[in-house]
Design a protein around this motif. Structure first.
Motif, mmCIF file in Angstrom:
data_model
loop_
_atom_site.group_PDB
_atom_site.id
_atom_site.type_symbol
_atom_site.label_atom_id
_atom_site.label_comp_id
_atom_site.label_asym_id
_atom_site.label_seq_id
_atom_site.Cartn_x
_atom_site.Cartn_y
_atom_site.Cartn_z
ATOM 1 N N THR A 1 0.835 -1.391 0.096
ATOM 2 C CA THR A 1 -0.041 -0.069 0.054
ATOM 3 C C THR A 1 1.008 1.029 0.025
ATOM 4 O O THR A 1 2.097 1.095 0.091
ATOM 5 N N LYS B 1 2.622 1.854 3.362
ATOM 6 C CA LYS B 1 3.719 0.928 3.487
ATOM 7 C C LYS B 1 5.195 1.541 2.700
ATOM 8 O O LYS B 1 6.105 1.450 3.297
ATOM 9 N N TRP C 1 -0.819 2.898 9.505
ATOM 10 C CA TRP C 1 -1.973 3.518 8.936
ATOM 11 C C TRP C 1 -3.067 2.634 8.510
ATOM 12 O O TRP C 1 -4.223 3.107 8.667
ATOM 13 N N ASP C 2 -2.732 1.665 7.726
ATOM 14 C CA ASP C 2 -3.677 0.551 7.302
ATOM 15 C C ASP C 2 -4.525 -0.111 8.158
ATOM 16 O O ASP C 2 -5.696 0.203 8.170
ATOM 17 N N ARG D 1 -6.711 2.893 9.792
ATOM 18 C CA ARG D 1 -7.914 3.303 9.012
ATOM 19 C C ARG D 1 -8.823 2.293 8.859
ATOM 20 O O ARG D 1 -10.174 2.697 9.116
#
Length: 127
Positions: free
Chosen positions: A9, A12, A111-112, A115
């Motif tokens: 992503t 990443k 963050w993933d 989220r």
């Protein structure tokens, strides 16, 4: 057997960028900007970059665990930056850059998951 790694992503990729940026920053700090007065330059630089080297090597080989190990190492750099800010006020700009890079790695690496958790929390009927 599927040997391909999962798609990377953008978060990443930003974390990997932070890993290499922190390595470059620590090398520049201890070789050029403010060399150590206690240790020889190669020793001080080696000790400064050692925690992030496994993450950088994993990133070079495109291993998904690189971001995790980068985040773990970034916690050490975060602690180092705070202590440098507190004890050596003359080098506060360099410590501040280290602190921001460590936070960058920590937040982009997570963050993933954050989220997904925040989106799940915002749906009606979710606990």
């Amino acid at each position: 057997m599927n040997t391909t790694s999962p798609p990377s992503t953008l978060a990443k990729r930003y974390a990997v960028l932070g890993i290499f940026s922190l390595l470059i920053w620590m090398t520049a700090w201890l070789t050029w900007l403010s060399p150590s007065e206690l240790l020889p330059m190669p020793v001080a630089t080696g000790l400064a970059v050692a925690p992030m080297l496994p993450a950088a090597l994993l990133a070079l080989f495109r291993r998904p665990s690189a971001v995790f190990w980068g985040g773990v190492a970034a916690l050490l750099y975060f602690c180092h930056a705070i202590t440098e800010l507190w004890t050596v006020p003359d080098t506060w700009p360099m410590s501040l850059v280290e602190l921001l890079l460590a936070l960058w790695i920590i937040f982009t690496g997570n963050w993933d998951g954050l989220r997904v958790k925040l989106l799940k929390r915002g749906k009606p009927g979710s606990a």
